[in-house]
Design a protein around this motif. Structure first.
Motif, mmCIF file in Angstrom:
data_model
loop_
_atom_site.group_PDB
_atom_site.id
_atom_site.type_symbol
_atom_site.label_atom_id
_atom_site.label_comp_id
_atom_site.label_asym_id
_atom_site.label_seq_id
_atom_site.Cartn_x
_atom_site.Cartn_y
_atom_site.Cartn_z
ATOM 1 N N GLN A 61 0.927 -1.132 -0.099
ATOM 2 C CA GLN A 61 -0.110 -0.110 0.125
ATOM 3 C C GLN A 61 0.992 1.198 0.019
ATOM 4 O O GLN A 61 1.888 1.577 0.845
ATOM 5 C CB GLN A 61 -0.804 0.064 1.319
ATOM 6 C CG GLN A 61 -1.675 1.267 1.601
ATOM 7 C CD GLN A 61 -2.808 1.433 0.514
ATOM 8 O OE1 GLN A 61 -3.527 0.488 -0.286
ATOM 9 N NE2 GLN A 61 -3.158 2.499 0.058
ATOM 10 N N THR A 63 0.949 5.336 0.284
ATOM 11 C CA THR A 63 -0.021 6.232 0.881
ATOM 12 C C THR A 63 0.924 7.610 0.899
ATOM 13 O O THR A 63 1.987 7.528 1.714
ATOM 14 C CB THR A 63 -0.567 5.857 2.275
ATOM 15 O OG1 THR A 63 -1.176 4.562 2.339
ATOM 16 C CG2 THR A 63 -1.734 6.897 2.619
ATOM 17 N N THR A 64 0.421 8.731 0.412
ATOM 18 C CA THR A 64 1.018 9.871 0.280
ATOM 19 C C THR A 64 -0.108 10.943 0.748
ATOM 20 O O THR A 64 -1.284 10.636 0.813
ATOM 21 C CB THR A 64 1.495 10.292 -0.888
ATOM 22 O OG1 THR A 64 0.606 10.119 -2.007
ATOM 23 C CG2 THR A 64 2.769 9.400 -1.567
ATOM 24 N N GLY A 67 -2.922 10.717 -1.694
ATOM 25 C CA GLY A 67 -4.159 9.383 -1.677
ATOM 26 C C GLY A 67 -3.168 8.515 -1.668
ATOM 27 O O GLY A 67 -1.913 8.173 -1.481
ATOM 28 N N GLY A 68 -4.010 7.264 -1.943
ATOM 29 C CA GLY A 68 -3.112 5.710 -1.800
ATOM 30 C C GLY A 68 -3.485 5.039 -3.024
ATOM 31 O O GLY A 68 -4.449 5.153 -3.689
ATOM 32 N N ASN A 69 -2.572 4.268 -3.212
ATOM 33 C CA ASN A 69 -2.699 3.044 -4.102
ATOM 34 C C ASN A 69 -2.407 1.967 -3.832
ATOM 35 O O ASN A 69 -1.078 1.681 -3.091
ATOM 36 C CB ASN A 69 -1.625 3.579 -5.581
ATOM 37 C CG ASN A 69 -1.912 4.910 -6.003
ATOM 38 O OD1 ASN A 69 -1.872 5.858 -5.420
ATOM 39 N ND2 ASN A 69 -2.441 4.937 -7.526
ATOM 40 N N ASP A 84 -7.660 5.703 -4.580
ATOM 41 C CA ASP A 84 -8.547 6.405 -4.668
ATOM 42 C C ASP A 84 -8.525 7.933 -5.394
ATOM 43 O O ASP A 84 -8.874 9.015 -5.027
ATOM 44 C CB ASP A 84 -8.789 6.990 -3.041
ATOM 45 C CG ASP A 84 -7.507 7.315 -2.561
ATOM 46 O OD1 ASP A 84 -6.424 7.686 -3.171
ATOM 47 O OD2 ASP A 84 -7.211 7.411 -1.243
ATOM 48 N N HIS A 108 -1.626 11.292 -8.253
ATOM 49 C CA HIS A 108 -1.033 11.162 -7.079
ATOM 50 C C HIS A 108 0.712 11.324 -7.386
ATOM 51 O O HIS A 108 1.454 11.199 -6.501
ATOM 52 C CB HIS A 108 -1.039 9.727 -6.282
ATOM 53 C CG HIS A 108 -2.790 9.498 -6.007
ATOM 54 N ND1 HIS A 108 -3.136 8.186 -5.660
ATOM 55 C CD2 HIS A 108 -3.348 10.278 -5.954
ATOM 56 C CE1 HIS A 108 -4.306 8.332 -5.460
ATOM 57 N NE2 HIS A 108 -4.718 9.687 -5.379
#
Lengths: 116, 172
Positions: A61, A63-64, A67-69, A84, A108
Motif C-alpha cells: 500500500q 500512501t502519500t 492519496g493511496g494506491n 482513490d 498522485h
C-alpha cells in the motif's frame, strides 16, 4: 503545379525513405526492449521511494498526502488493484512485467516502473 | 468597371460551387468504392484513402477554402448516411490535421504532390490516433502510430503519385 515540375522529386523519395527507416527503427527498438524485468521502482513526485524484486509476491500500500494506491506483485507482474484517485487510469492499466514499462497515476504523481 | 468585376466574381463563385459539388460527389464515390474492396491482411484502420485523391487535387487546383468545404461536405454527408457521430469525429480530426499539414508542407515547395500526400496521410492517421488516445485515455495506443506511419507512407505515396498525374493533366 507547373508543367515542368517533376512528378516525383528527389526530396519526395528522401522523405519516404526517412519515414520508413524511422518506423523500422522504432519497431526494432520496441521489439528489443521487450525483456522481462526483475525489479519494480516506485517513485512519487520524481523521488524514488522504494524498490521491490518481482520474484517475491507481495501487496504494497502506497500512501502519500495525495492519496493511496494498492500495488500487487504476483507471478512477476506488477498491477495496481485499488486507488482513490479520480481517474483510475492506474487501476485500469494492464499489469506490467517488461523493462521500461510503467504504470502512472497522475493525480498522485506516482510512477511505477520496471527498471531491470 | 465595378459592375463588371462584380459580375465576374459571381460567375467564378457559381463555377466554384458546381465544382465543389462535383468534387464532394467524387470523394464520396471513391470512399464507397474503397469500402467495397476490403484490404484483407490489414490491421484495423489501414486503408488506401482514395478520397484523399480528391482532397489533394482540390488543394492544388481549387485552393484551401474549397478543399476545406469539400472535405467537410464529404465527411458530414458520408457520416450521416453511412456512419455515426464517432466516425464523424474521427474523420474530422484526421482530415483537419491532414489538410493543415498538407497546406503548410505545400507552401514550403520542397516536395511534389507525392511528398505532400505522404505528410497528409501520416498526419491523418496521427489525428485519428490522438482522438483515440483522448477517448480511450490510454497513451499506449500511440505505439500503434508506428504501424500507421508505415501504412500512411505507403498509401500516401500511391495517392500522391496518382494525384500528381491528375494535377498535371487536367485543367479546371
Amino acid at each position: 503545379m507547373a508543367d515542368n515540375e517533376k512528378l516525383i522529386k528527389k526530396s519526395d523519395v528522401i522523405l519516404l525513405v526517412v519515414v520508413l527507416t524511422m518506423a523500422l527503427f522504432a519497431v526494432v527498438y520496441i521489439m528489443s526492449a521487450k525483456e522481462k524485468g526483475t525489479k519494480l521502482r516506485i517513485s512519487v513526485d520524481g523521488e524514488v521511494m522504494e524498490e521491490f524484486y518481482l520474484s517475491e509476491d507481495r501487496e504494497h500500500q502506497i500512501t502519500t498526502d495525495k492519496g493511496g494506491n494498492l500495488v500487487v506483485i504476483e507471478d512477476g507482474e506488477v498491477d495496481v488493484i485499488e486507488a482513490d484517485c479520480p481517474d483510475k487510469v492506474c487501476v485500469n492499466h494492464v499489469p506490467v512485467d517488461e523493462v521500461g514499462e510503467t504504470i502512472i497515476c497522475l493525480p498522485h504523481k506516482l510512477v511505477l516502473e520496471i527498471v531491470e | 468597371m465595378s459592375d463588371n468585376s462584380k459580375n465576374k466574381q459571381t460567375k467564378r463563385t457559381n463555377r466554384d460551387i458546381a465544382l465543389t459539388g462535383v468534387f464532394i460527389a467524387l470523394a464520396m464515390i471513391l470512399s464507397y468504392l474503397e469500402s467495397l474492396v476490403p484490404v484483407g491482411f490489414a490491421v484495423p484502420g489501414i486503408k488506401l484513402g482514395l478520397a484523399n485523391l480528391v482532397t489533394i487535387v482540390a488543394l492544388y487546383k481549387l485552393g484551401l477554402k474549397d478543399t476545406i468545404i469539400i472535405s467537410l461536405g464529404r465527411i458530414l454527408l458520408s457520416g450521416v448516411l453511412f456512419g455515426n457521430m464517432m466516425v464523424i469525429i474521427y474523420s474530422l480530426a484526421g482530415a483537419g490535421l491532414s489538410i493543415l499539414v498538407m497546406v503548410l508542407v505545400k507552401k514550403t515547395k520542397i516536395f511534389s504532390a507525392m511528398g505532400v500526400s505522404i505528410c497528409g496521410a501520416i498526419s491523418h492517421n496521427l489525428g485519428q490516433i490522438i482522438v483515440a488516445v483522448i477517448t480511450l485515455e490510454n497513451m499506449n495506443i500511440m505505439y500503434y502510430m508506428i504501424v500507421l506511419a508505415i501504412a500512411g507512407a505507403v498509401a500516401g505515396t500511391i495517392i500522391g503519385v496518382l494525384s500528381g498525374m491528375i494535377i498535371k493533366n487536367i485543367r479546371i
